[in-house]
Design a protein around this motif. Structure first.
Motif, mmCIF file in Angstrom:
data_model
loop_
_atom_site.group_PDB
_atom_site.id
_atom_site.type_symbol
_atom_site.label_atom_id
_atom_site.label_comp_id
_atom_site.label_asym_id
_atom_site.label_seq_id
_atom_site.Cartn_x
_atom_site.Cartn_y
_atom_site.Cartn_z
ATOM 1 N N SER A 18 41.912 41.715 41.462
ATOM 2 C CA SER A 18 41.386 43.078 41.413
ATOM 3 C C SER A 18 42.458 43.984 40.813
ATOM 4 N N ALA A 19 42.080 45.198 40.481
ATOM 5 C CA ALA A 19 43.051 46.220 40.115
ATOM 6 C C ALA A 19 43.780 46.631 41.400
ATOM 7 N N TYR A 20 44.923 47.293 41.250
ATOM 8 C CA TYR A 20 45.609 47.820 42.430
ATOM 9 C C TYR A 20 44.803 48.992 42.974
ATOM 10 N N ASN A 21 44.587 48.984 44.290
ATOM 11 C CA ASN A 21 43.791 50.002 44.973
ATOM 12 C C ASN A 21 44.511 50.468 46.228
ATOM 13 N N LYS A 22 43.992 51.553 46.833
ATOM 14 C CA LYS A 22 44.492 51.994 48.132
ATOM 15 C C LYS A 22 44.216 50.899 49.152
ATOM 16 N N LEU A 23 45.066 50.835 50.167
ATOM 17 C CA LEU A 23 44.904 49.839 51.216
ATOM 18 C C LEU A 23 43.751 50.197 52.145
ATOM 19 N N THR A 24 42.999 49.192 52.534
ATOM 20 C CA THR A 24 41.984 49.346 53.570
ATOM 21 C C THR A 24 42.654 49.052 54.917
ATOM 22 N N PRO A 25 42.003 49.361 56.021
ATOM 23 C CA PRO A 25 42.554 48.982 57.327
ATOM 24 C C PRO A 25 42.782 47.461 57.434
ATOM 25 N N GLN A 26 41.911 46.661 56.823
ATOM 26 C CA GLN A 26 42.077 45.205 56.856
ATOM 27 C C GLN A 26 43.304 44.779 56.055
ATOM 28 N N ASP A 27 43.550 45.428 54.913
ATOM 29 C CA ASP A 27 44.745 45.128 54.116
ATOM 30 C C ASP A 27 46.007 45.424 54.921
ATOM 31 N N TYR A 54 59.707 47.713 54.396
ATOM 32 C CA TYR A 54 58.725 47.799 53.315
ATOM 33 C C TYR A 54 57.564 48.679 53.758
ATOM 34 N N ARG A 55 57.139 49.585 52.854
ATOM 35 C CA ARG A 55 55.974 50.431 53.107
ATOM 36 C C ARG A 55 54.979 50.190 51.982
ATOM 37 N N PRO A 56 53.826 49.559 52.285
ATOM 38 C CA PRO A 56 52.860 49.262 51.229
ATOM 39 C C PRO A 56 52.199 50.526 50.686
ATOM 40 N N LEU A 57 52.060 50.575 49.354
ATOM 41 C CA LEU A 57 51.434 51.720 48.694
ATOM 42 C C LEU A 57 50.046 51.376 48.170
ATOM 43 N N THR A 58 49.949 50.259 47.445
ATOM 44 C CA THR A 58 48.680 49.799 46.878
ATOM 45 C C THR A 58 48.619 48.290 46.990
ATOM 46 N N VAL A 59 47.429 47.739 46.751
ATOM 47 C CA VAL A 59 47.251 46.291 46.861
ATOM 48 C C VAL A 59 46.258 45.798 45.812
ATOM 49 N N ALA A 60 46.537 44.608 45.278
ATOM 50 C CA ALA A 60 45.599 43.876 44.421
ATOM 51 C C ALA A 60 45.281 42.580 45.165
ATOM 52 N N THR A 61 44.036 42.123 45.062
ATOM 53 C CA THR A 61 43.637 40.911 45.777
ATOM 54 C C THR A 61 42.994 39.901 44.838
ATOM 55 N N GLN A 62 43.072 38.642 45.265
ATOM 56 C CA GLN A 62 42.450 37.538 44.539
ATOM 57 C C GLN A 62 41.776 36.649 45.581
ATOM 58 N N ILE A 63 40.466 36.473 45.448
ATOM 59 C CA ILE A 63 39.715 35.633 46.365
ATOM 60 C C ILE A 63 39.829 34.184 45.885
ATOM 61 N N VAL A 64 40.366 33.348 46.759
ATOM 62 C CA VAL A 64 40.490 31.910 46.491
ATOM 63 C C VAL A 64 40.011 31.214 47.758
ATOM 64 N N ASP A 65 40.608 30.120 48.136
ATOM 65 C CA ASP A 65 40.312 29.502 49.427
ATOM 66 C C ASP A 65 41.101 30.285 50.467
ATOM 67 N N THR A 121 42.617 34.473 50.708
ATOM 68 C CA THR A 121 42.865 35.615 49.832
ATOM 69 C C THR A 121 44.348 35.740 49.531
ATOM 70 N N ASN A 122 44.667 35.941 48.249
ATOM 71 C CA ASN A 122 46.019 36.282 47.820
ATOM 72 C C ASN A 122 46.107 37.792 47.734
ATOM 73 N N TYR A 123 47.231 38.327 48.172
ATOM 74 C CA TYR A 123 47.480 39.765 48.128
ATOM 75 C C TYR A 123 48.782 40.031 47.387
ATOM 76 N N ASN A 124 48.791 41.020 46.527
ATOM 77 C CA ASN A 124 50.013 41.558 45.942
ATOM 78 C C ASN A 124 50.115 42.995 46.416
ATOM 79 N N PHE A 125 51.047 43.243 47.332
ATOM 80 C CA PHE A 125 51.259 44.580 47.861
ATOM 81 C C PHE A 125 52.399 45.242 47.095
ATOM 82 N N LYS A 126 52.124 46.358 46.445
ATOM 83 C CA LYS A 126 53.180 47.149 45.805
ATOM 84 C C LYS A 126 53.745 48.061 46.891
ATOM 85 N N CYS A 127 55.051 47.973 47.099
ATOM 86 C CA CYS A 127 55.688 48.646 48.230
ATOM 87 C C CYS A 127 56.888 49.474 47.805
#
Length: 93
Positions: A16-25, A41-52, A54-60
Motif C-alpha cells: 500500500s501507499a504510506y498512510n496514517k496509522l490505524t488503532p490496529q497498526d 521509536y515513534r511511528p508516523l505512517t505505515v505501508a502494508t503488504q498482505i501475504v500469509d 501482513t508485512n508492515y513498514n513503519f516510518k518512524c
C-alpha cells in the motif's frame, strides 16, 4: 461507479501507499517493540503488504535518550496470521 465511491481494497502481495496509522497498526507496532530498549521509536505512517499474514513498514522518528539527536527510520515488522508480530529489520534513513 464514480471515483468518489470506490474504496481501495488491499491487493495480495502489493504494498500500500504510506498512510496514517490505524488503532490496529499501533497495536501491531507496540506489540512488536514490547521490551525493546535503547532507541525510542515513534511511528508516523505505515505501508502494508498482505501475504500469509501482513508485512508492515513503519516510518518512524527515532531518538536515543538523553541525546537530542533525532532521525527517521523504517521498522519492518511481520505479523503472522496467528502469533506475535516480529521485527524483521530497522533501517536508518
Amino acid at each position: 461507479m464514480t471515483a468518489q465511491n470506490q474504496t481501495e481494497e488491499p491487493v495480495m502481495g502489493m504494498w500500500s501507499a504510506y498512510n496514517k496509522l490505524t488503532p490496529q497498526d499501533k497495536e501491531v507496532f507496540e506489540e512488536a517493540l514490547e521490551g525493546f530498549v535503547g532507541i525510542n521509536y515513534r511511528p508516523l505512517t505505515v505501508a502494508t503488504q498482505i501475504v500469509d499474514g501482513t508485512n508492515y513498514n513503519f516510518k518512524c522518528m527515532a531518538c536515543l535518550p538523553p541525546n537530542a539527536v533525532i532521525w527517521e527510520a523504517i521498522i519492518k515488522i511481520y505479523k503472522p496470521l496467528k502469533g506475535k508480530p516480529q521485527i524483521k529489520g530497522i533501517t536508518k534513513l
